[in-house]
Design a protein around this motif. Structure first.
Motif, PDB file in Angstrom:
ATOM      1  N   ASP A  34      51.835  87.801 -46.268  1.00 44.74           N
ATOM      2  CA  ASP A  34      51.226  88.060 -44.956  1.00 44.74           C
ATOM      3  C   ASP A  34      50.289  86.946 -44.516  1.00 44.74           C
ATOM      4  O   ASP A  34      50.246  86.597 -43.348  1.00 44.74           O
ATOM      5  CB  ASP A  34      50.404  89.361 -45.000  1.00 44.74           C
ATOM      6  N   TYR A  35      49.478  86.405 -45.463  1.00 46.20           N
ATOM      7  CA  TYR A  35      48.375  85.530 -45.050  1.00 46.20           C
ATOM      8  C   TYR A  35      48.570  84.062 -45.389  1.00 46.20           C
ATOM      9  O   TYR A  35      47.952  83.217 -44.764  1.00 46.20           O
ATOM     10  CB  TYR A  35      47.061  86.008 -45.685  1.00 46.20           C
ATOM     11  N   ASP A  36      49.375  83.746 -46.432  1.00 43.74           N
ATOM     12  CA  ASP A  36      49.510  82.348 -46.843  1.00 43.74           C
ATOM     13  C   ASP A  36      50.928  81.879 -46.500  1.00 43.74           C
ATOM     14  O   ASP A  36      51.144  81.246 -45.455  1.00 43.74           O
ATOM     15  CB  ASP A  36      49.175  82.227 -48.346  1.00 43.74           C
ATOM     16  N   LEU A 107      41.280  84.247 -47.040  1.00 46.72           N
ATOM     17  CA  LEU A 107      42.662  84.239 -46.551  1.00 46.72           C
ATOM     18  C   LEU A 107      42.727  84.685 -45.094  1.00 46.72           C
ATOM     19  O   LEU A 107      43.520  84.167 -44.313  1.00 46.72           O
ATOM     20  CB  LEU A 107      43.562  85.109 -47.426  1.00 46.72           C
ATOM     21  N   ARG A 108      41.863  85.625 -44.719  1.00 46.71           N
ATOM     22  CA  ARG A 108      41.837  86.055 -43.301  1.00 46.71           C
ATOM     23  C   ARG A 108      41.471  84.865 -42.409  1.00 46.71           C
ATOM     24  O   ARG A 108      41.949  84.752 -41.296  1.00 46.71           O
ATOM     25  CB  ARG A 108      40.827  87.186 -43.099  1.00 46.71           C
TER      26      ARG A 108
END
Ligand code: HEM
Length: 176
Positions: A34-36, A107-108
């Protein structure tokens, strides 16, 4: 050959660890996707706040991993002479330790440059390899009877919860 038997405290701590590690691994994969996703993303997006869910699994895992580690280094020391057991423990320490140093906003906010994050990603890979090696070594050494002995719910006399403290204490005396 006598049926292998694992001490009840080992089974409890090892069982909780062996349930939570795959959960942490899978939720970590969803966070990465999802984030990286620099190396790739999963072809699907599952709904959920995966950073929070992964963090919750981590919060449950670290105290159990700490107790398991302390057990392995005291009453369980003899089993750590098996290299695959020791490697599984080291990979667990690296994954949990680097996870504790992670900050949830990194990460956000797209901050992938932190060394701790790189170590945590590496630990995520290593623990999968280490557990695969560990399970393969267990099966090679003792087959299904040894693997099953870790999931058995039978408790022998002398191995009840009231005797756990004495077992740890005796392991200190034996090490001297
Ligand atoms: C998922 C993460 C896992 C971790 C981090 C892990 C780690 C460990 C460690 C550190 C030990 C040594 C404990 C001690 O010194 O007292 C151990 C022992 C053992 N584990 Fe695991 N384990 C995992 C999963 C599994 C699984 C899925 C199986 C099922 C095959 C398994 C079967 C065993 C057995 C049978 C022993 C005792 C082996 C012996 O007597 O040498 N483990 N594990």
């Amino acid at each position: 050959m006598a049926r292998p038997y694992q001490p009840s405290l080992l089974r409890l701590l090892h069982g909780a660890t062996a349930l939570l590690v795959p959960l942490a691994w899978l939720t970590g994969l969803l966070v990465y996707s999802d984030y990286d996703g620099r190396i790739g993303r999963l072809p699907l997006t599952l709904p959920g706040e995966w950073i929070d869910i992964h963090g919750t699994v981590g919060v449950l895992l670290w105290p159990i991993a700490l107790l398991f580690g302390l057990y392995a280094l005291t009453a369980g020391r003899a089993r750590l002479r098996q290299p695959a057991n020791a490697i599984a423990l080291l990979a667990l320490v690296l994954a949990v330790g680097s996870g504790k140093l992670m900050e949830e906003d990194w990460l956000r906010d797209g901050q992938f440059q932190h060394a701790v994050y790189s170590v945590h990603l590496l630990a995520w890979l290593l623990i999968a390899l280490a557990v695969a090696l560990h399970v393969a070594a267990v099966l090679r050494r003792g087959g299904w009877p040894l693997a099953r002995s870790m999931a058995s719910v039978q408790v022998r006399a002398g191995d009840l919860p009231g005797q756990w403290f004495g077992q740890i204490r005796r392991s200190f005396k034996a090490g001297r």
